[in-house]
Design a protein around this motif. Structure first.
Motif, PDB file in Angstrom:
ATOM      1  N   ASN A 118      10.387  62.578 -32.948  1.00  0.00           N
ATOM      2  CA  ASN A 118       8.903  63.803 -33.875  1.00  0.00           C
ATOM      3  C   ASN A 118       8.186  62.730 -35.278  1.00  0.00           C
ATOM      4  N   ILE A 119       9.372  60.880 -35.841  1.00  0.00           N
ATOM      5  CA  ILE A 119       8.745  60.740 -36.652  1.00  0.00           C
ATOM      6  C   ILE A 119       7.345  60.052 -36.970  1.00  0.00           C
ATOM      7  N   ASP A 120       6.760  60.004 -37.874  1.00  0.00           N
ATOM      8  CA  ASP A 120       5.247  60.111 -38.301  1.00  0.00           C
ATOM      9  C   ASP A 120       5.636  59.282 -39.660  1.00  0.00           C
ATOM     10  N   LEU A 121       6.063  57.993 -40.015  1.00  0.00           N
ATOM     11  CA  LEU A 121       5.415  57.288 -40.309  1.00  0.00           C
ATOM     12  C   LEU A 121       4.448  55.947 -40.022  1.00  0.00           C
ATOM     13  N   LYS A 122       4.132  55.606 -41.125  1.00  0.00           N
ATOM     14  CA  LYS A 122       3.570  53.790 -41.287  1.00  0.00           C
ATOM     15  C   LYS A 122       4.708  52.980 -40.927  1.00  0.00           C
ATOM     16  N   TRP A 123       4.683  51.989 -40.290  1.00  0.00           N
ATOM     17  CA  TRP A 123       5.455  50.882 -41.300  1.00  0.00           C
ATOM     18  C   TRP A 123       5.425  49.645 -40.123  1.00  0.00           C
ATOM     19  N   HIS A 124       5.974  48.330 -41.481  1.00  0.00           N
ATOM     20  CA  HIS A 124       5.499  47.135 -41.113  1.00  0.00           C
ATOM     21  C   HIS A 124       6.750  46.799 -41.424  1.00  0.00           C
ATOM     22  N   SER A 125       6.844  44.747 -40.099  1.00  0.00           N
ATOM     23  CA  SER A 125       7.596  44.693 -39.858  1.00  0.00           C
ATOM     24  C   SER A 125       7.490  42.756 -39.703  1.00  0.00           C
ATOM     25  N   LEU A 126       8.438  42.237 -40.375  1.00  0.00           N
ATOM     26  CA  LEU A 126       8.498  40.813 -40.041  1.00  0.00           C
ATOM     27  C   LEU A 126       8.851  40.687 -39.008  1.00  0.00           C
ATOM     28  N   ALA A 127       8.442  39.428 -38.315  1.00  0.00           N
ATOM     29  CA  ALA A 127       8.541  38.783 -36.632  1.00  0.00           C
ATOM     30  C   ALA A 127       8.891  37.488 -36.942  1.00  0.00           C
ATOM     31  N   ARG A 128       9.374  36.438 -34.869  1.00  0.00           N
ATOM     32  CA  ARG A 128       9.659  35.333 -35.632  1.00  0.00           C
ATOM     33  C   ARG A 128       8.432  35.358 -33.552  1.00  0.00           C
ATOM     34  N   THR A 129       7.390  34.389 -33.628  1.00  0.00           N
ATOM     35  CA  THR A 129       6.488  34.286 -32.660  1.00  0.00           C
ATOM     36  C   THR A 129       7.663  33.657 -31.385  1.00  0.00           C
ATOM     37  N   ASN A 130       9.124  32.913 -31.391  1.00  0.00           N
ATOM     38  CA  ASN A 130       9.502  33.075 -31.055  1.00  0.00           C
ATOM     39  C   ASN A 130      10.189  34.208 -29.653  1.00  0.00           C
ATOM     40  N   LEU A 131       9.991  35.161 -30.611  1.00  0.00           N
ATOM     41  CA  LEU A 131      11.299  36.975 -30.048  1.00  0.00           C
ATOM     42  C   LEU A 131      10.165  37.741 -29.841  1.00  0.00           C
ATOM     43  N   GLY A 132      10.476  38.060 -28.465  1.00  0.00           N
ATOM     44  CA  GLY A 132       9.687  39.346 -28.589  1.00  0.00           C
ATOM     45  C   GLY A 132       8.795  39.347 -27.382  1.00  0.00           C
ATOM     46  N   GLY A 133       8.366  39.914 -26.353  1.00  0.00           N
ATOM     47  CA  GLY A 133       7.172  40.317 -26.006  1.00  0.00           C
ATOM     48  C   GLY A 133       6.352  41.534 -26.358  1.00  0.00           C
ATOM     49  N   LEU A 134       5.289  41.946 -24.762  1.00  0.00           N
ATOM     50  CA  LEU A 134       3.882  42.108 -24.673  1.00  0.00           C
ATOM     51  C   LEU A 134       5.179  43.869 -24.816  1.00  0.00           C
ATOM     52  N   ASN A 135       6.626  44.111 -24.166  1.00  0.00           N
ATOM     53  CA  ASN A 135       6.066  45.747 -24.152  1.00  0.00           C
ATOM     54  C   ASN A 135       6.747  46.022 -25.622  1.00  0.00           C
ATOM     55  N   MET A 136       7.469  44.759 -26.372  1.00  0.00           N
ATOM     56  CA  MET A 136       8.077  45.337 -27.273  1.00  0.00           C
ATOM     57  C   MET A 136       7.410  45.366 -28.243  1.00  0.00           C
ATOM     58  N   TYR A 137       6.006  44.884 -28.621  1.00  0.00           N
ATOM     59  CA  TYR A 137       5.022  45.490 -29.497  1.00  0.00           C
ATOM     60  C   TYR A 137       4.310  46.096 -28.771  1.00  0.00           C
ATOM     61  N   ARG A 138       4.052  47.026 -27.505  1.00  0.00           N
ATOM     62  CA  ARG A 138       3.869  47.931 -27.089  1.00  0.00           C
ATOM     63  C   ARG A 138       4.221  48.975 -27.804  1.00  0.00           C
ATOM     64  N   GLN A 139       5.831  48.939 -28.077  1.00  0.00           N
ATOM     65  CA  GLN A 139       6.807  50.175 -28.513  1.00  0.00           C
ATOM     66  C   GLN A 139       6.387  50.242 -29.094  1.00  0.00           C
ATOM     67  N   MET A 140       6.212  49.154 -30.837  1.00  0.00           N
ATOM     68  CA  MET A 140       6.191  48.982 -32.095  1.00  0.00           C
ATOM     69  C   MET A 140       5.336  49.633 -32.188  1.00  0.00           C
ATOM     70  N   ALA A 141       4.258  49.926 -31.824  1.00  0.00           N
ATOM     71  CA  ALA A 141       2.374  50.313 -31.288  1.00  0.00           C
ATOM     72  C   ALA A 141       2.828  51.452 -31.404  1.00  0.00           C
ATOM     73  N   THR A 142       3.180  52.230 -30.719  1.00  0.00           N
ATOM     74  CA  THR A 142       3.929  53.872 -30.718  1.00  0.00           C
ATOM     75  C   THR A 142       4.254  54.642 -31.204  1.00  0.00           C
ATOM     76  N   ALA A 143       5.364  53.281 -31.834  1.00  0.00           N
ATOM     77  CA  ALA A 143       6.270  54.122 -33.051  1.00  0.00           C
ATOM     78  C   ALA A 143       6.313  54.032 -34.307  1.00  0.00           C
ATOM     79  N   GLY A 144       4.670  53.645 -34.796  1.00  0.00           N
ATOM     80  CA  GLY A 144       3.611  53.638 -35.506  1.00  0.00           C
ATOM     81  C   GLY A 144       3.815  52.368 -37.074  1.00  0.00           C
TER      82      GLY A 144
END
Length: 465
Positions: free
Chosen positions: A271-297
Protein backbone atom coordinates in the motif's frame (compact mmCIF):
# COMPACT_ATOMS: atom_id res chain seq x y z
CA UNK A 1 39.44 12.04 10.95
CA UNK A 2 36.96 14.63 9.63
CA UNK A 3 35.65 13.93 6.13
CA UNK A 4 33.66 16.08 3.69
CA UNK A 5 31.90 14.63 0.65
CA UNK A 6 31.08 17.09 -2.12
CA UNK A 7 28.90 16.74 -5.19
CA UNK A 8 30.67 19.18 -7.49
CA UNK A 9 28.63 21.72 -9.46
CA UNK A 10 29.28 23.27 -12.86
CA UNK A 11 30.83 26.73 -12.51
CA UNK A 12 33.58 26.54 -15.13
CA UNK A 13 33.68 25.58 -18.79
CA UNK A 14 36.02 22.90 -20.11
CA UNK A 15 38.33 25.77 -21.17
CA UNK A 16 38.55 27.01 -17.58
CA UNK A 17 36.34 30.06 -18.09
CA UNK A 18 33.92 30.94 -15.32
CA UNK A 19 30.25 30.58 -16.23
CA UNK A 20 28.31 33.83 -15.77
CA UNK A 21 25.25 31.94 -14.51
CA UNK A 22 26.39 28.71 -12.79
CA UNK A 23 24.24 25.70 -13.63
CA UNK A 24 22.09 24.99 -10.57
CA UNK A 25 20.76 21.42 -10.50
CA UNK A 26 17.84 21.39 -8.08
CA UNK A 27 15.98 18.33 -9.25
CA UNK A 28 18.04 15.44 -7.98
CA UNK A 29 19.70 14.43 -4.74
CA UNK A 30 23.20 13.02 -5.38
CA UNK A 31 22.96 9.40 -4.28
CA UNK A 32 26.68 8.78 -4.84
CA UNK A 33 28.00 10.82 -1.91
CA UNK A 34 25.13 9.58 0.27
CA UNK A 35 26.07 5.93 -0.31
CA UNK A 36 29.73 6.76 0.37
CA UNK A 37 28.86 8.55 3.58
CA UNK A 38 26.65 5.76 4.90
CA UNK A 39 29.52 3.27 4.62
CA UNK A 40 31.92 5.66 6.38
CA UNK A 41 29.46 6.51 9.16
CA UNK A 42 28.93 2.82 9.87
CA UNK A 43 32.66 2.71 10.63
CA UNK A 44 32.22 5.67 13.03
CA UNK A 45 33.86 8.30 10.85
CA UNK A 46 32.72 11.92 11.14
CA UNK A 47 31.20 12.79 7.77
CA UNK A 48 29.60 15.94 6.38
CA UNK A 49 27.98 16.43 2.98
CA UNK A 50 27.77 19.36 0.59
CA UNK A 51 25.90 19.55 -2.71
CA UNK A 52 27.77 22.21 -4.64
CA UNK A 53 25.55 21.51 -7.66
CA UNK A 54 22.55 23.05 -5.92
CA UNK A 55 24.26 25.58 -3.63
CA UNK A 56 24.82 29.06 -5.05
CA UNK A 57 28.37 29.42 -3.71
CA UNK A 58 31.63 30.18 -5.50
CA UNK A 59 34.66 27.90 -5.53
CA UNK A 60 36.58 30.41 -3.40
CA UNK A 61 33.89 30.62 -0.73
CA UNK A 62 33.38 26.87 -0.63
CA UNK A 63 37.13 26.25 -0.31
CA UNK A 64 37.50 28.79 2.50
CA UNK A 65 34.56 27.20 4.34
CA UNK A 66 36.18 23.77 4.00
CA UNK A 67 39.50 25.00 5.41
CA UNK A 68 37.80 26.92 8.21
CA UNK A 69 35.98 23.75 9.31
CA UNK A 70 39.21 21.72 9.51
CA UNK A 71 38.29 18.82 7.23
CA UNK A 72 41.11 16.31 6.85
CA UNK A 73 39.88 14.59 3.71
CA UNK A 74 37.68 16.05 0.95
CA UNK A 75 36.06 13.62 -1.48
CA UNK A 76 34.81 15.20 -4.70
CA UNK A 77 32.38 13.35 -6.97
CA UNK A 78 33.35 14.40 -10.48
CA UNK A 79 31.31 14.20 -13.67
CA UNK A 80 32.70 15.15 -17.06
CA UNK A 81 30.74 18.41 -17.00
CA UNK A 82 31.98 19.32 -13.50
CA UNK A 83 35.60 18.25 -13.88
CA UNK A 84 37.21 21.67 -14.32
CA UNK A 85 35.21 23.06 -11.41
CA UNK A 86 36.46 20.15 -9.27
CA UNK A 87 40.03 20.95 -10.31
CA UNK A 88 39.53 24.60 -9.30
CA UNK A 89 38.28 23.48 -5.88
CA UNK A 90 41.25 21.14 -5.42
CA UNK A 91 43.74 23.83 -6.43
CA UNK A 92 42.18 26.42 -4.13
CA UNK A 93 42.13 23.99 -1.21
CA UNK A 94 45.80 23.15 -1.63
CA UNK A 95 46.69 26.84 -1.84
CA UNK A 96 44.94 27.40 1.48
CA UNK A 97 46.07 24.25 3.25
CA UNK A 98 48.50 21.87 1.55
CA UNK A 99 47.77 19.17 4.16
CA UNK A 100 44.15 18.63 3.10
CA UNK A 101 43.85 15.32 1.26
CA UNK A 102 41.83 15.66 -1.95
CA UNK A 103 40.23 12.56 -3.47
CA UNK A 104 38.41 12.46 -6.81
CA UNK A 105 35.75 9.84 -7.54
CA UNK A 106 32.96 9.33 -10.06
CA UNK A 107 32.87 8.75 -13.83
CA UNK A 108 35.59 11.22 -14.85
CA UNK A 109 37.92 10.00 -12.11
CA UNK A 110 37.39 6.42 -13.28
CA UNK A 111 37.88 7.03 -17.00
CA UNK A 112 40.66 9.64 -16.86
CA UNK A 113 42.37 8.73 -13.56
CA UNK A 114 45.85 8.50 -15.07
CA UNK A 115 45.67 11.83 -16.88
CA UNK A 116 44.22 13.57 -13.81
CA UNK A 117 47.06 12.37 -11.60
CA UNK A 118 49.71 13.24 -14.20
CA UNK A 119 48.50 16.80 -14.73
CA UNK A 120 46.95 17.97 -11.47
CA UNK A 121 49.21 17.77 -8.42
CA UNK A 122 46.42 19.18 -6.26
CA UNK A 123 44.60 15.84 -6.53
CA UNK A 124 46.05 13.21 -4.19
CA UNK A 125 44.01 10.16 -5.17
CA UNK A 126 41.49 8.95 -7.72
CA UNK A 127 39.03 6.27 -6.62
CA UNK A 128 37.87 4.14 -9.55
CA UNK A 129 34.51 2.44 -10.24
CA UNK A 130 32.27 1.58 -7.23
CA UNK A 131 33.78 3.79 -4.56
CA UNK A 132 32.09 2.88 -1.29
CA UNK A 133 34.50 0.28 0.06
CA UNK A 134 37.56 1.48 -1.86
CA UNK A 135 37.22 4.94 -0.31
CA UNK A 136 36.69 3.43 3.15
CA UNK A 137 39.76 1.25 2.75
CA UNK A 138 41.83 4.21 1.55
CA UNK A 139 40.84 6.29 4.58
CA UNK A 140 41.72 3.46 6.96
CA UNK A 141 45.16 3.13 5.37
CA UNK A 142 45.79 6.88 5.53
CA UNK A 143 44.64 7.04 9.15
CA UNK A 144 46.88 4.15 10.24
CA UNK A 145 49.84 5.20 8.06
CA UNK A 146 49.74 1.95 6.13
CA UNK A 147 50.98 1.89 2.51
CA UNK A 148 48.16 2.88 0.16
CA UNK A 149 49.63 0.55 -2.44
CA UNK A 150 47.65 -2.18 -0.65
CA UNK A 151 44.34 -0.44 -1.47
CA UNK A 152 42.73 -1.88 -4.58
CA UNK A 153 40.98 0.47 -7.02
CA UNK A 154 42.97 3.67 -6.61
CA UNK A 155 45.41 5.79 -8.62
CA UNK A 156 47.96 7.81 -6.65
CA UNK A 157 51.49 9.25 -6.67
CA UNK A 158 54.58 7.85 -5.05
CA UNK A 159 57.72 9.95 -5.16
CA UNK A 160 56.16 11.98 -7.97
CA UNK A 161 55.36 8.94 -10.09
CA UNK A 162 51.77 7.97 -10.89
CA UNK A 163 50.87 4.46 -9.80
CA UNK A 164 47.79 2.29 -10.10
CA UNK A 165 46.55 -0.56 -7.98
CA UNK A 166 44.52 -3.42 -9.41
CA UNK A 167 40.78 -2.90 -9.76
CA UNK A 168 38.79 -3.47 -6.60
CA UNK A 169 35.97 -5.23 -8.39
CA UNK A 170 32.35 -4.17 -8.47
CA UNK A 171 29.98 -4.57 -5.53
CA UNK A 172 27.97 -7.70 -6.26
CA UNK A 173 25.54 -7.61 -3.34
CA UNK A 174 23.89 -4.20 -3.54
CA UNK A 175 21.45 -5.14 -0.77
CA UNK A 176 24.21 -4.85 1.82
CA UNK A 177 24.44 -1.09 1.20
CA UNK A 178 22.30 0.90 3.64
CA UNK A 179 19.57 3.20 2.33
CA UNK A 180 20.98 6.69 1.74
CA UNK A 181 19.92 9.24 4.34
CA UNK A 182 18.56 12.06 2.20
CA UNK A 183 17.97 14.35 5.18
CA UNK A 184 21.67 15.15 5.53
CA UNK A 185 21.21 17.08 2.29
CA UNK A 186 17.54 18.14 2.31
CA UNK A 187 18.06 19.78 5.70
CA UNK A 188 20.93 21.82 4.23
CA UNK A 189 19.98 22.51 0.60
CA UNK A 190 16.86 23.43 -1.33
CA UNK A 191 15.71 20.86 -3.87
CA UNK A 192 12.74 20.51 -6.18
CA UNK A 193 9.46 20.33 -4.24
CA UNK A 194 11.41 21.30 -1.10
CA UNK A 195 12.93 17.85 -0.91
CA UNK A 196 9.76 15.88 -1.58
CA UNK A 197 11.09 14.16 -4.70
CA UNK A 198 13.97 11.74 -4.50
CA UNK A 199 15.97 9.52 -6.86
CA UNK A 200 16.42 5.83 -6.18
CA UNK A 201 18.62 3.32 -7.96
CA UNK A 202 17.63 -0.35 -8.08
CA UNK A 203 20.45 -1.62 -10.34
CA UNK A 204 23.96 -0.65 -11.33
CA UNK A 205 25.31 -1.05 -14.85
CA UNK A 206 23.93 -1.64 -18.33
CA UNK A 207 24.44 -4.57 -20.75
CA UNK A 208 24.26 -2.37 -23.85
CA UNK A 209 27.17 -0.53 -25.46
CA UNK A 210 25.73 2.70 -26.84
CA UNK A 211 28.49 4.55 -28.64
CA UNK A 212 27.95 7.88 -26.85
CA UNK A 213 27.70 6.45 -23.31
CA UNK A 214 30.32 5.71 -20.65
CA UNK A 215 28.24 3.32 -18.53
CA UNK A 216 29.38 0.18 -20.31
CA UNK A 217 32.98 1.40 -20.14
CA UNK A 218 32.84 1.86 -16.37
CA UNK A 219 30.82 -1.25 -15.48
CA UNK A 220 32.05 -3.55 -18.29
CA UNK A 221 28.45 -4.24 -19.38
CA UNK A 222 27.73 -5.97 -16.08
CA UNK A 223 24.38 -5.38 -14.38
CA UNK A 224 23.81 -5.95 -10.67
CA UNK A 225 20.32 -6.03 -9.22
CA UNK A 226 18.99 -5.17 -5.81
CA UNK A 227 16.40 -7.64 -4.57
CA UNK A 228 12.73 -6.81 -5.02
CA UNK A 229 12.22 -6.79 -1.25
CA UNK A 230 15.15 -4.44 -0.70
CA UNK A 231 13.90 -1.97 -3.31
CA UNK A 232 10.39 -1.87 -1.89
CA UNK A 233 11.70 -1.54 1.66
CA UNK A 234 13.51 1.62 0.57
CA UNK A 235 10.30 2.96 -0.99
CA UNK A 236 8.53 2.35 2.34
CA UNK A 237 11.36 4.20 4.07
CA UNK A 238 11.16 7.14 1.65
CA UNK A 239 7.41 7.43 2.09
CA UNK A 240 7.86 7.46 5.88
CA UNK A 241 10.39 10.28 5.43
CA UNK A 242 7.77 12.41 3.67
CA UNK A 243 8.78 12.00 0.05
CA UNK A 244 5.94 12.16 -2.47
CA UNK A 245 7.61 11.38 -5.81
CA UNK A 246 10.41 9.03 -6.80
CA UNK A 247 12.68 9.05 -9.84
CA UNK A 248 14.16 5.64 -10.68
CA UNK A 249 17.52 6.55 -12.19
CA UNK A 250 18.69 3.09 -13.28
CA UNK A 251 20.37 3.00 -16.68
CA UNK A 252 18.26 -0.04 -17.54
CA UNK A 253 15.38 -0.46 -15.04
CA UNK A 254 13.22 -2.49 -17.44
CA UNK A 255 15.98 -4.95 -18.40
CA UNK A 256 14.09 -7.74 -16.62
CA UNK A 257 10.35 -7.09 -17.10
CA UNK A 258 9.37 -9.87 -14.68
CA UNK A 259 11.46 -8.22 -11.96
CA UNK A 260 9.73 -4.90 -12.65
CA UNK A 261 6.35 -6.61 -12.35
CA UNK A 262 7.33 -8.18 -9.02
CA UNK A 263 8.43 -4.78 -7.69
CA UNK A 264 5.09 -3.32 -8.74
CA UNK A 265 3.12 -6.18 -7.16
CA UNK A 266 4.93 -5.69 -3.85
CA UNK A 267 4.42 -1.90 -3.99
CA UNK A 268 0.69 -2.52 -4.22
CA UNK A 269 0.75 -5.20 -1.53
CA UNK A 270 2.50 -2.79 0.85
CA UNK A 271 0.00 0.00 0.00
CA UNK A 272 2.76 2.44 -0.91
CA UNK A 273 1.36 5.75 -2.14
CA UNK A 274 4.13 7.31 -4.20
CA UNK A 275 4.21 8.72 -7.71
CA UNK A 276 7.23 7.52 -9.59
CA UNK A 277 9.04 7.99 -12.87
CA UNK A 278 11.37 5.63 -14.69
CA UNK A 279 13.67 5.33 -17.68
CA UNK A 280 12.88 2.51 -20.11
CA UNK A 281 14.08 1.06 -23.41
CA UNK A 282 11.77 0.59 -26.38
CA UNK A 283 12.95 -2.99 -26.94
CA UNK A 284 12.22 -4.13 -23.38
CA UNK A 285 8.89 -4.77 -21.70
CA UNK A 286 5.38 -5.55 -22.84
CA UNK A 287 1.91 -4.24 -22.14
CA UNK A 288 1.54 -6.24 -18.92
CA UNK A 289 4.70 -4.70 -17.46
CA UNK A 290 3.48 -1.18 -18.19
CA UNK A 291 0.05 -1.96 -16.77
CA UNK A 292 1.66 -3.18 -13.57
CA UNK A 293 3.76 -0.02 -13.44
CA UNK A 294 0.68 2.17 -13.89
CA UNK A 295 -1.27 0.49 -11.09
CA UNK A 296 1.78 0.73 -8.80
CA UNK A 297 2.05 4.52 -9.13
CA UNK A 298 4.21 5.09 -12.22
CA UNK A 299 3.22 8.37 -13.87
CA UNK A 300 6.12 8.96 -16.28
CA UNK A 301 8.17 6.71 -18.58
CA UNK A 302 11.27 8.20 -20.20
CA UNK A 303 12.62 6.76 -23.46
CA UNK A 304 15.82 7.46 -25.36
CA UNK A 305 14.57 7.31 -28.97
CA UNK A 306 17.72 9.10 -30.25
CA UNK A 307 16.89 9.13 -33.99
CA UNK A 308 14.26 8.40 -36.62
CA UNK A 309 16.96 7.14 -38.99
CA UNK A 310 17.91 3.48 -38.65
CA UNK A 311 21.38 4.15 -40.03
CA UNK A 312 22.07 6.58 -37.19
CA UNK A 313 20.60 4.26 -34.55
CA UNK A 314 22.92 1.53 -35.82
CA UNK A 315 25.86 3.94 -35.69
CA UNK A 316 25.01 4.61 -32.02
CA UNK A 317 24.75 0.84 -31.29
CA UNK A 318 21.29 1.44 -29.84
CA UNK A 319 19.85 -1.94 -30.90
CA UNK A 320 16.41 -0.40 -31.45
CA UNK A 321 14.31 0.82 -34.38
CA UNK A 322 12.07 3.87 -34.96
CA UNK A 323 9.11 1.51 -35.21
CA UNK A 324 9.80 0.30 -31.67
CA UNK A 325 9.36 3.89 -30.47
CA UNK A 326 5.85 4.03 -31.89
CA UNK A 327 4.94 0.59 -30.52
CA UNK A 328 6.28 1.40 -27.04
CA UNK A 329 4.30 4.63 -26.88
CA UNK A 330 1.12 2.75 -27.78
CA UNK A 331 1.77 0.22 -25.02
CA UNK A 332 2.40 2.91 -22.40
CA UNK A 333 -0.71 4.85 -23.46
CA UNK A 334 -2.80 1.67 -23.39
CA UNK A 335 -1.50 0.96 -19.89
CA UNK A 336 -2.78 4.43 -18.81
CA UNK A 337 0.58 5.84 -17.72
CA UNK A 338 -0.17 9.55 -18.23
CA UNK A 339 3.24 10.95 -19.14
CA UNK A 340 5.81 9.86 -21.71
CA UNK A 341 9.16 11.55 -22.27
CA UNK A 342 11.24 11.04 -25.39
CA UNK A 343 14.80 12.12 -26.05
CA UNK A 344 16.61 12.54 -29.37
CA UNK A 345 20.26 13.19 -30.21
CA UNK A 346 21.14 15.12 -33.35
CA UNK A 347 24.47 16.01 -34.95
CA UNK A 348 26.11 12.62 -35.58
CA UNK A 349 29.21 12.80 -37.83
CA UNK A 350 27.51 11.61 -41.03
CA UNK A 351 23.94 12.60 -40.17
CA UNK A 352 22.54 14.80 -42.96
CA UNK A 353 20.42 17.91 -42.58
CA UNK A 354 17.51 16.02 -44.14
CA UNK A 355 17.86 13.16 -41.66
CA UNK A 356 17.91 15.60 -38.72
CA UNK A 357 14.79 17.38 -39.95
CA UNK A 358 13.12 14.01 -40.40
CA UNK A 359 13.99 13.06 -36.80
CA UNK A 360 12.54 16.33 -35.49
CA UNK A 361 9.35 15.86 -37.50
CA UNK A 362 9.12 12.28 -36.27
CA UNK A 363 9.47 13.44 -32.66
CA UNK A 364 6.86 16.17 -32.99
CA UNK A 365 4.34 13.67 -34.34
CA UNK A 366 4.75 11.26 -31.42
CA UNK A 367 1.97 10.98 -28.87
CA UNK A 368 4.18 11.96 -25.94
CA UNK A 369 4.16 14.62 -23.23
CA UNK A 370 7.82 15.65 -23.03
CA UNK A 371 10.12 15.93 -26.02
CA UNK A 372 13.82 16.78 -25.84
CA UNK A 373 16.40 17.30 -28.57
CA UNK A 374 20.08 17.62 -27.76
CA UNK A 375 23.27 17.91 -29.76
CA UNK A 376 25.64 14.95 -29.69
CA UNK A 377 28.47 15.50 -27.22
CA UNK A 378 31.74 13.61 -27.43
CA UNK A 379 32.63 12.41 -23.93
CA UNK A 380 36.02 10.98 -22.89
CA UNK A 381 36.09 7.20 -22.74
CA UNK A 382 33.18 6.59 -25.09
CA UNK A 383 33.43 4.63 -28.32
CA UNK A 384 32.73 7.80 -30.30
CA UNK A 385 35.57 9.57 -28.47
CA UNK A 386 37.94 6.79 -29.50
CA UNK A 387 36.67 6.97 -33.09
CA UNK A 388 37.30 10.73 -33.17
CA UNK A 389 40.86 10.16 -31.92
CA UNK A 390 41.47 7.69 -34.74
CA UNK A 391 40.15 10.19 -37.29
CA UNK A 392 42.30 13.00 -35.93
CA UNK A 393 39.37 15.15 -34.78
CA UNK A 394 40.30 14.81 -31.09
CA UNK A 395 43.69 15.03 -29.42
CA UNK A 396 43.58 12.76 -26.38
CA UNK A 397 46.43 14.67 -24.76
CA UNK A 398 44.48 17.94 -24.69
CA UNK A 399 40.78 17.17 -25.18
CA UNK A 400 40.06 14.75 -22.32
CA UNK A 401 38.96 17.30 -19.72
CA UNK A 402 35.36 17.71 -20.87
CA UNK A 403 32.72 16.86 -23.43
CA UNK A 404 32.86 18.53 -26.83
CA UNK A 405 29.85 19.08 -29.13
CA UNK A 406 30.44 16.90 -32.19
CA UNK A 407 29.79 19.75 -34.68
CA UNK A 408 32.57 21.82 -33.08
CA UNK A 409 35.24 19.34 -34.16
CA UNK A 410 33.71 17.10 -36.82
CA UNK A 411 34.01 18.53 -40.35
CA UNK A 412 31.22 16.31 -41.69
CA UNK A 413 28.59 17.20 -39.05
CA UNK A 414 25.82 19.76 -39.58
CA UNK A 415 27.02 23.05 -37.96
CA UNK A 416 25.96 23.68 -34.36
CA UNK A 417 24.39 27.02 -35.22
CA UNK A 418 21.96 25.28 -37.55
CA UNK A 419 21.25 22.52 -35.02
CA UNK A 420 20.48 25.06 -32.28
CA UNK A 421 18.06 26.85 -34.58
CA UNK A 422 16.31 23.59 -35.43
CA UNK A 423 15.98 22.73 -31.72
CA UNK A 424 14.67 26.21 -30.93
CA UNK A 425 12.02 26.01 -33.66
CA UNK A 426 11.00 22.49 -32.58
CA UNK A 427 10.63 23.61 -28.97
CA UNK A 428 8.44 26.54 -29.97
CA UNK A 429 6.23 24.24 -32.06
CA UNK A 430 6.00 21.83 -29.14
CA UNK A 431 4.86 24.46 -26.68
CA UNK A 432 2.39 26.16 -29.02
CA UNK A 433 0.66 23.00 -30.24
CA UNK A 434 -3.01 23.29 -29.10
CA UNK A 435 -3.52 19.52 -29.09
CA UNK A 436 -0.60 19.00 -26.73
CA UNK A 437 -1.61 21.93 -24.53
CA UNK A 438 -5.16 20.65 -23.94
CA UNK A 439 -4.13 16.99 -23.70
CA UNK A 440 -1.32 17.48 -21.21
CA UNK A 441 -2.35 20.54 -19.17
CA UNK A 442 -4.03 18.55 -16.41
CA UNK A 443 -1.05 16.23 -16.04
CA UNK A 444 1.39 19.13 -16.03
CA UNK A 445 -0.24 20.93 -13.12
CA UNK A 446 -0.47 17.69 -11.12
CA UNK A 447 3.10 16.58 -11.78
CA UNK A 448 5.97 18.62 -10.38
CA UNK A 449 8.51 16.69 -12.46
CA UNK A 450 6.84 17.77 -15.72
CA UNK A 451 5.87 21.28 -14.67
CA UNK A 452 9.51 22.01 -13.81
CA UNK A 453 10.52 20.72 -17.23
CA UNK A 454 8.02 22.99 -18.99
CA UNK A 455 9.12 26.03 -17.00
CA UNK A 456 12.69 25.25 -17.96
CA UNK A 457 11.79 25.07 -21.65
CA UNK A 458 9.93 28.38 -21.48
CA UNK A 459 12.91 30.01 -19.77
CA UNK A 460 15.33 28.67 -22.40
CA UNK A 461 13.17 30.03 -25.22
CA UNK A 462 12.83 33.41 -23.51
CA UNK A 463 16.61 33.63 -23.11
CA UNK A 464 17.14 32.96 -26.83
CA UNK A 465 14.62 35.53 -28.08
Amino acid sequence: MKILLVQVGTQYTRDGKIIDEPIIVEHSLPLGILYLGQVLEQENYEVEYFDHAVADISVDKLSKWIVKNDFNIVGLTVLTATFITAVKIAQKLKSLNKNIIVVFGGPQATICHDKIMEKYKSVDFCVRNDGEYTFLNLIKHIESNKPVSDVRGITYRENGKVKYTENAGLIDDLDKLSFPDRKVLTDKHKYMMSGLISPIITTRGCPYNCKFCTCHIIYKRRVRFRSVRNVVDELIYLESEGFKEIMIVDDCFTLKPKRVEKICELIKKENIDLKWHSLARTNLGGLNMYRQMATAGCTTVLFGFESATQRILDYYNKQITPDLAIKSIKKVRKANIPNISGGFIIGAPTETFKEIVNTIKFGLKLNISILQFQILNITPGTLIYKEFIEKGWINDETDWEGSIPAPDICPTAVPKKILNKLIENATKRLLTNPRRIFRDYYNFIRNEYQSRYIRGLLKSITNRI
